[in-house]
Motif scaffolding. Sequence first.
Motif, PDB file in Angstrom:
ATOM      1  N   VAL A 199       0.835  -1.201   0.000  1.00  0.00           N
ATOM      2  CA  VAL A 199       0.000   0.000   0.000  1.00  0.00           C
ATOM      3  C   VAL A 199       0.872   1.253   0.000  1.00  0.00           C
ATOM      4  O   VAL A 199       0.638   2.207  -0.765  1.00  0.00           O
ATOM      5  CB  VAL A 199      -0.961   0.003   1.208  1.00  0.00           C
ATOM      6  CG1 VAL A 199      -1.602   1.381   1.383  1.00  0.00           C
ATOM      7  CG2 VAL A 199      -2.040  -1.054   1.028  1.00  0.00           C
ATOM      8  N   VAL A 200       1.907   1.268   0.851  1.00  0.00           N
ATOM      9  CA  VAL A 200       2.781   2.441   0.922  1.00  0.00           C
ATOM     10  C   VAL A 200       3.543   2.616  -0.394  1.00  0.00           C
ATOM     11  O   VAL A 200       3.725   3.742  -0.880  1.00  0.00           O
ATOM     12  CB  VAL A 200       3.752   2.312   2.108  1.00  0.00           C
ATOM     13  CG1 VAL A 200       4.833   3.388   2.026  1.00  0.00           C
ATOM     14  CG2 VAL A 200       2.993   2.425   3.404  1.00  0.00           C
ATOM     15  N   VAL A 201       4.008   1.511  -0.974  1.00  0.00           N
ATOM     16  CA  VAL A 201       4.710   1.608  -2.254  1.00  0.00           C
ATOM     17  C   VAL A 201       3.774   2.164  -3.324  1.00  0.00           C
ATOM     18  O   VAL A 201       4.171   3.006  -4.153  1.00  0.00           O
ATOM     19  CB  VAL A 201       5.270   0.237  -2.667  1.00  0.00           C
ATOM     20  CG1 VAL A 201       5.788   0.277  -4.106  1.00  0.00           C
ATOM     21  CG2 VAL A 201       6.392  -0.179  -1.724  1.00  0.00           C
ATOM     22  N   GLY A 202       2.514   1.716  -3.315  1.00  0.00           N
ATOM     23  CA  GLY A 202       1.551   2.242  -4.278  1.00  0.00           C
ATOM     24  C   GLY A 202       1.324   3.730  -4.093  1.00  0.00           C
ATOM     25  O   GLY A 202       1.255   4.490  -5.080  1.00  0.00           O
ATOM     26  N   ILE A 203       1.197   4.145  -2.826  1.00  0.00           N
ATOM     27  CA  ILE A 203       1.024   5.580  -2.560  1.00  0.00           C
ATOM     28  C   ILE A 203       2.264   6.361  -3.019  1.00  0.00           C
ATOM     29  O   ILE A 203       2.153   7.455  -3.589  1.00  0.00           O
ATOM     30  CB  ILE A 203       0.760   5.819  -1.062  1.00  0.00           C
ATOM     31  CG1 ILE A 203      -0.579   5.187  -0.666  1.00  0.00           C
ATOM     32  CG2 ILE A 203       0.791   7.304  -0.730  1.00  0.00           C
ATOM     33  CD1 ILE A 203      -0.869   5.239   0.827  1.00  0.00           C
ATOM     34  N   ALA A 204       3.458   5.789  -2.799  1.00  0.00           N
ATOM     35  CA  ALA A 204       4.701   6.453  -3.210  1.00  0.00           C
ATOM     36  C   ALA A 204       4.768   6.597  -4.733  1.00  0.00           C
ATOM     37  O   ALA A 204       5.194   7.642  -5.250  1.00  0.00           O
ATOM     38  CB  ALA A 204       5.907   5.668  -2.694  1.00  0.00           C
ATOM     39  N   VAL A 205       4.343   5.553  -5.451  1.00  0.00           N
ATOM     40  CA  VAL A 205       4.312   5.644  -6.915  1.00  0.00           C
ATOM     41  C   VAL A 205       3.328   6.720  -7.360  1.00  0.00           C
ATOM     42  O   VAL A 205       3.591   7.483  -8.303  1.00  0.00           O
ATOM     43  CB  VAL A 205       3.942   4.280  -7.528  1.00  0.00           C
ATOM     44  CG1 VAL A 205       3.719   4.408  -9.029  1.00  0.00           C
ATOM     45  CG2 VAL A 205       5.035   3.257  -7.242  1.00  0.00           C
TER      46      VAL A 205
END
Length: 411
Positions: A108-114
């Motif tokens: 989820v955090v990686v998706g938000i970062a992208v």
Amino acid sequence: MTDIRTRWRARRVGAGRSIREAVHPARLLLVAKTTLAVGLAWMIAPHMPGVTEQYPYYAPLSALVSMYPTLMGSVRSGLQTLIGLATGIGLAFLVVMTVGPNWWTIPVVVGIAVLVSGTGWFGAGREYVPIAALFVLIVGGQNADDYSLGYLVQMAVGVVIGLIVNVVIAPAPLTLAASAQVDEFRSQLSAHLEDIGAAVSESWPPEHQQWANDAASLADTTAALRSALAEADDSRRGNPRAWGRRGETRHIHEELARLDRIAHLIRDISDEIADTIWDRPGALDLDPALPEPLSAACRAVADVIAQQDPVDSADHRARGEAARAIRLLLETVDDRTIRQHRSMGPGVLAAMHLRRILIVSGHREPEEETPEPKETPEPTETPEPKETPDAQAETSETEASEPEGDRATRD
């Protein structure tokens, strides 16, 4: 078969150009500076205080990504990388301080970062937003705070080392390279118009069509030149080797603007003649009397485009010959229009554009203009004004604007 040979020739030319660019002195200097910056970063990183010494491998990585051909490019890249890292680390710490990293919070955090990296705020550092978030959560683990500090500090060390190397060994401004590319473009435009002149004078219809295929590439070449010139401007900003010469690229911008207008006009001529030759939609018949004067006018104007010095005697003679060739083309168009009672479409368009090219190619800033010598008019022709390049081209404009009845009476 011809198309296959043309594609192979284009690929060979492209491969040769790529090799030349790879071993260009400016590129070799960048290679040497990158090697030095990475080596220095690897030497200094293990001696950083505290926990940062445990992560020395990030310093040479940062030095590598911060090395750009221009000084301002290195500054932007370095700062954007650090801002991207800090943002990714901040997103990861939101997870560490709340629910902690697990099977669903990490993706989820990686998706938000992208998603955040796609805002356009981070430039060259956009890829490091999700990378930093992922590394802190997976590699940092229970020591996320120490890892984050070491990661960010060592990356900053590499950026600083890269900038110092780029300042001490300042890259040469790219002005000369951009100017050479603009000169090459001028030669390309001249050769293209020369090819059009050769094509229309061949046995009809013309057999070779490379000139028509090359027309579409003119716009791409102009875009590439604008990019190269923007990079040349960027290479001067903050560069000690460019101090005191900040306006040096102004004349290159002006010349490229002139060549861009000429390229548009040549493409129009090329497209219209190609439509006529291969009977494409929008084609208009080309009268059999027009190819010879049209070819002569194209070749004469091509000689003018090829001239680099707008005030020397060679340019003056070429400009006079081009004005006469365009005048003869216009007279042929007028005569055939009256005799055939129909529009000489390709001839009219080509004459108008060739006349405009002659005017545009002769335009210079006032401080660059000098009086041109007057030539003695030939006894068999009506004297033409020789005071300025524009006056010569306007002779054709005046004749083209005469009422048809007056021209018929005069003929």
